[in-house]
Motif scaffolding. Sequence first.
Motif, PDB file in Angstrom:
ATOM      1  N   LEU A   4       0.861  -1.173   0.000  1.00  0.00           N
ATOM      2  CA  LEU A   4       0.000   0.000   0.000  1.00  0.00           C
ATOM      3  C   LEU A   4       0.900   1.227   0.000  1.00  0.00           C
ATOM      4  O   LEU A   4       1.642   1.462   0.951  1.00  0.00           O
ATOM      5  CB  LEU A   4      -0.902   0.001   1.237  1.00  0.00           C
ATOM      6  CG  LEU A   4      -1.781   1.244   1.425  1.00  0.00           C
ATOM      7  CD1 LEU A   4      -2.710   1.455   0.227  1.00  0.00           C
ATOM      8  CD2 LEU A   4      -2.583   1.142   2.724  1.00  0.00           C
ATOM      9  N   MET A   5       0.847   1.988  -1.083  1.00  0.00           N
ATOM     10  CA  MET A   5       1.663   3.203  -1.194  1.00  0.00           C
ATOM     11  C   MET A   5       0.735   4.410  -1.120  1.00  0.00           C
ATOM     12  O   MET A   5      -0.126   4.604  -1.983  1.00  0.00           O
ATOM     13  CB  MET A   5       2.456   3.217  -2.497  1.00  0.00           C
ATOM     14  CG  MET A   5       3.425   4.383  -2.591  1.00  0.00           C
ATOM     15  SD  MET A   5       4.647   4.157  -3.922  1.00  0.00           S
ATOM     16  CE  MET A   5       5.712   5.586  -3.630  1.00  0.00           C
ATOM     17  N   ILE A   6       0.901   5.188  -0.056  1.00  0.00           N
ATOM     18  CA  ILE A   6       0.072   6.376   0.165  1.00  0.00           C
ATOM     19  C   ILE A   6       0.924   7.583  -0.223  1.00  0.00           C
ATOM     20  O   ILE A   6       1.792   8.026   0.532  1.00  0.00           O
ATOM     21  CB  ILE A   6      -0.410   6.457   1.616  1.00  0.00           C
ATOM     22  CG1 ILE A   6      -1.045   5.127   2.038  1.00  0.00           C
ATOM     23  CG2 ILE A   6      -1.412   7.597   1.780  1.00  0.00           C
ATOM     24  CD1 ILE A   6      -1.434   5.065   3.506  1.00  0.00           C
ATOM     25  N   GLU A   7       0.682   8.097  -1.410  1.00  0.00           N
ATOM     26  CA  GLU A   7       1.545   9.111  -2.029  1.00  0.00           C
ATOM     27  C   GLU A   7       0.697   9.928  -2.996  1.00  0.00           C
ATOM     28  O   GLU A   7       0.000   9.369  -3.850  1.00  0.00           O
ATOM     29  CB  GLU A   7       2.695   8.417  -2.767  1.00  0.00           C
ATOM     30  CG  GLU A   7       3.467   9.258  -3.753  1.00  0.00           C
ATOM     31  CD  GLU A   7       4.207  10.406  -3.104  1.00  0.00           C
ATOM     32  OE1 GLU A   7       3.835  11.567  -3.374  1.00  0.00           O
ATOM     33  OE2 GLU A   7       5.153  10.132  -2.344  1.00  0.00           O
ATOM     34  N   ASP A   8       0.735  11.255  -2.860  1.00  0.00           N
ATOM     35  CA  ASP A   8      -0.129  12.090  -3.703  1.00  0.00           C
ATOM     36  C   ASP A   8       0.557  12.575  -4.975  1.00  0.00           C
ATOM     37  O   ASP A   8      -0.063  13.255  -5.785  1.00  0.00           O
ATOM     38  CB  ASP A   8      -0.663  13.282  -2.909  1.00  0.00           C
ATOM     39  CG  ASP A   8       0.442  14.229  -2.441  1.00  0.00           C
ATOM     40  OD1 ASP A   8       1.614  13.790  -2.371  1.00  0.00           O
ATOM     41  OD2 ASP A   8       0.135  15.390  -2.134  1.00  0.00           O
ATOM     42  N   GLY A  36      -6.086   6.586   2.399  1.00  0.00           N
ATOM     43  CA  GLY A  36      -5.054   5.564   2.573  1.00  0.00           C
ATOM     44  C   GLY A  36      -5.201   4.832   3.887  1.00  0.00           C
ATOM     45  O   GLY A  36      -5.071   3.606   3.954  1.00  0.00           O
ATOM     46  N   LEU A  37      -5.481   5.582   4.956  1.00  0.00           N
ATOM     47  CA  LEU A  37      -5.687   4.969   6.266  1.00  0.00           C
ATOM     48  C   LEU A  37      -6.902   4.054   6.246  1.00  0.00           C
ATOM     49  O   LEU A  37      -6.864   2.934   6.770  1.00  0.00           O
ATOM     50  CB  LEU A  37      -5.851   6.050   7.328  1.00  0.00           C
ATOM     51  CG  LEU A  37      -6.144   5.562   8.751  1.00  0.00           C
ATOM     52  CD1 LEU A  37      -5.013   4.705   9.286  1.00  0.00           C
ATOM     53  CD2 LEU A  37      -6.402   6.759   9.684  1.00  0.00           C
ATOM     54  N   GLU A  38      -7.979   4.512   5.635  1.00  0.00           N
ATOM     55  CA  GLU A  38      -9.191   3.692   5.542  1.00  0.00           C
ATOM     56  C   GLU A  38      -8.919   2.407   4.772  1.00  0.00           C
ATOM     57  O   GLU A  38      -9.394   1.327   5.144  1.00  0.00           O
ATOM     58  CB  GLU A  38     -10.311   4.491   4.882  1.00  0.00           C
ATOM     59  CG  GLU A  38     -10.839   5.639   5.742  1.00  0.00           C
ATOM     60  CD  GLU A  38     -11.817   6.526   4.999  1.00  0.00           C
ATOM     61  OE1 GLU A  38     -11.949   6.343   3.757  1.00  0.00           O
ATOM     62  OE2 GLU A  38     -12.447   7.387   5.631  1.00  0.00           O
ATOM     63  N   LEU A  56       0.672  14.830   2.895  1.00  0.00           N
ATOM     64  CA  LEU A  56      -0.521  14.281   2.260  1.00  0.00           C
ATOM     65  C   LEU A  56      -1.723  15.165   2.556  1.00  0.00           C
ATOM     66  O   LEU A  56      -1.792  15.800   3.613  1.00  0.00           O
ATOM     67  CB  LEU A  56      -0.816  12.875   2.800  1.00  0.00           C
ATOM     68  CG  LEU A  56       0.169  11.762   2.451  1.00  0.00           C
ATOM     69  CD1 LEU A  56      -0.098  10.537   3.334  1.00  0.00           C
ATOM     70  CD2 LEU A  56       0.050  11.388   0.982  1.00  0.00           C
ATOM     71  N   PRO A  57      -2.697  15.200   1.647  1.00  0.00           N
ATOM     72  CA  PRO A  57      -3.950  15.899   1.943  1.00  0.00           C
ATOM     73  C   PRO A  57      -4.790  15.115   2.947  1.00  0.00           C
ATOM     74  O   PRO A  57      -4.608  13.918   3.129  1.00  0.00           O
ATOM     75  CB  PRO A  57      -4.647  15.977   0.568  1.00  0.00           C
ATOM     76  CG  PRO A  57      -4.034  14.885  -0.244  1.00  0.00           C
ATOM     77  CD  PRO A  57      -2.633  14.711   0.262  1.00  0.00           C
ATOM     78  N   SER A  58      -5.721  15.811   3.601  1.00  0.00           N
ATOM     79  CA  SER A  58      -6.666  15.260   4.585  1.00  0.00           C
ATOM     80  C   SER A  58      -5.980  14.898   5.897  1.00  0.00           C
ATOM     81  O   SER A  58      -6.283  15.470   6.940  1.00  0.00           O
ATOM     82  CB  SER A  58      -7.409  14.038   4.032  1.00  0.00           C
ATOM     83  OG  SER A  58      -8.189  14.384   2.924  1.00  0.00           O
ATOM     84  N   LEU A  59      -5.081  13.915   5.869  1.00  0.00           N
ATOM     85  CA  LEU A  59      -4.270  13.557   7.035  1.00  0.00           C
ATOM     86  C   LEU A  59      -2.821  13.499   6.601  1.00  0.00           C
ATOM     87  O   LEU A  59      -2.520  12.892   5.566  1.00  0.00           O
ATOM     88  CB  LEU A  59      -4.671  12.188   7.590  1.00  0.00           C
ATOM     89  CG  LEU A  59      -5.955  12.048   8.407  1.00  0.00           C
ATOM     90  CD1 LEU A  59      -6.188  10.585   8.760  1.00  0.00           C
ATOM     91  CD2 LEU A  59      -5.915  12.902   9.668  1.00  0.00           C
ATOM     92  N   VAL A  64      -1.135   9.529   9.845  1.00  0.00           N
ATOM     93  CA  VAL A  64      -1.452   8.227   9.261  1.00  0.00           C
ATOM     94  C   VAL A  64      -0.551   7.141   9.856  1.00  0.00           C
ATOM     95  O   VAL A  64      -1.014   6.053  10.231  1.00  0.00           O
ATOM     96  CB  VAL A  64      -1.314   8.261   7.726  1.00  0.00           C
ATOM     97  CG1 VAL A  64      -1.538   6.860   7.142  1.00  0.00           C
ATOM     98  CG2 VAL A  64      -2.301   9.244   7.118  1.00  0.00           C
ATOM     99  N   CYS A  65       0.741   7.437   9.965  1.00  0.00           N
ATOM    100  CA  CYS A  65       1.694   6.478  10.529  1.00  0.00           C
ATOM    101  C   CYS A  65       1.304   6.098  11.951  1.00  0.00           C
ATOM    102  O   CYS A  65       1.298   4.916  12.320  1.00  0.00           O
ATOM    103  CB  CYS A  65       3.106   7.064  10.495  1.00  0.00           C
ATOM    104  SG  CYS A  65       4.383   5.971  11.175  1.00  0.00           S
TER     105      CYS A  65
END
Length: 236
Positions: A4-8, A36-38, A56-59, A64-65
């Motif tokens: 899972l890569m959380i990257e904007d 990404g967290l969800e 990141l946007p939102s969080l 998130v980490c």
Amino acid sequence: MNILMIEDNEAVCEMMDMFFEKENWNPQFEGDGKKGLETFLESQEKWDMIILDLNLPSLDGMQVCQKIRAASSYVPIIMLTARDSESDQVIGLEIGADEYVTKPFSPLTLMARIKALYRRSLLAVPGEDSTASRFDIETDHVKISTSTREAYLKDVRIESLTPKEFEIFALLASHPKQVFSREHLLTSIWEDPYFGDERTIDAHIKKLRQKIEQVGPQIIQTVWGVGYKFDDTNID
């Protein structure tokens, strides 16, 4: 490997997708921190690796980490940061990241970090039957099984050790009273050449100490100007 890569940054995601495809890995990309967290929380057991951007946007990545680590002690997390701030990197490690990679980064470097961290994480989930564990490191008050990744202080289990925290603890405990410099710990624990700040070790030691103190007295000692050592001989 399910990543899972959380990257904007879409360009970064597209670039890494090509490298993941060559390894036959299964990536999913999310460009928003909350989403990404969800995605992680919906199927925690699915993910073998989290690649997490700091901005990141939102969080943001720190939030998130922290939430991912609260939900899972074992999933490996590599944090990507464009910031040069040493404090950001240390905070990231303190809240649960296992590694950080500073942007701009070489895809080959990130791939090497992913593979090395994944190899170590394969042994990070404790076995179901802890009573059957064979302890291969035993001191006056500590027992450690490197096969099941369990550590006990005075027969009380030290919970939620991350892969790096466990490896540092096992190394120190296997050489009681020997002083290890930060450089020595980095060289021993990180398989690949590590060019980051030595304060990485301080961040991991801080979290390790907090978890030890939840079950008993402190046994990781600072030797000022040199490094750290393990000593449990003075415990009552």
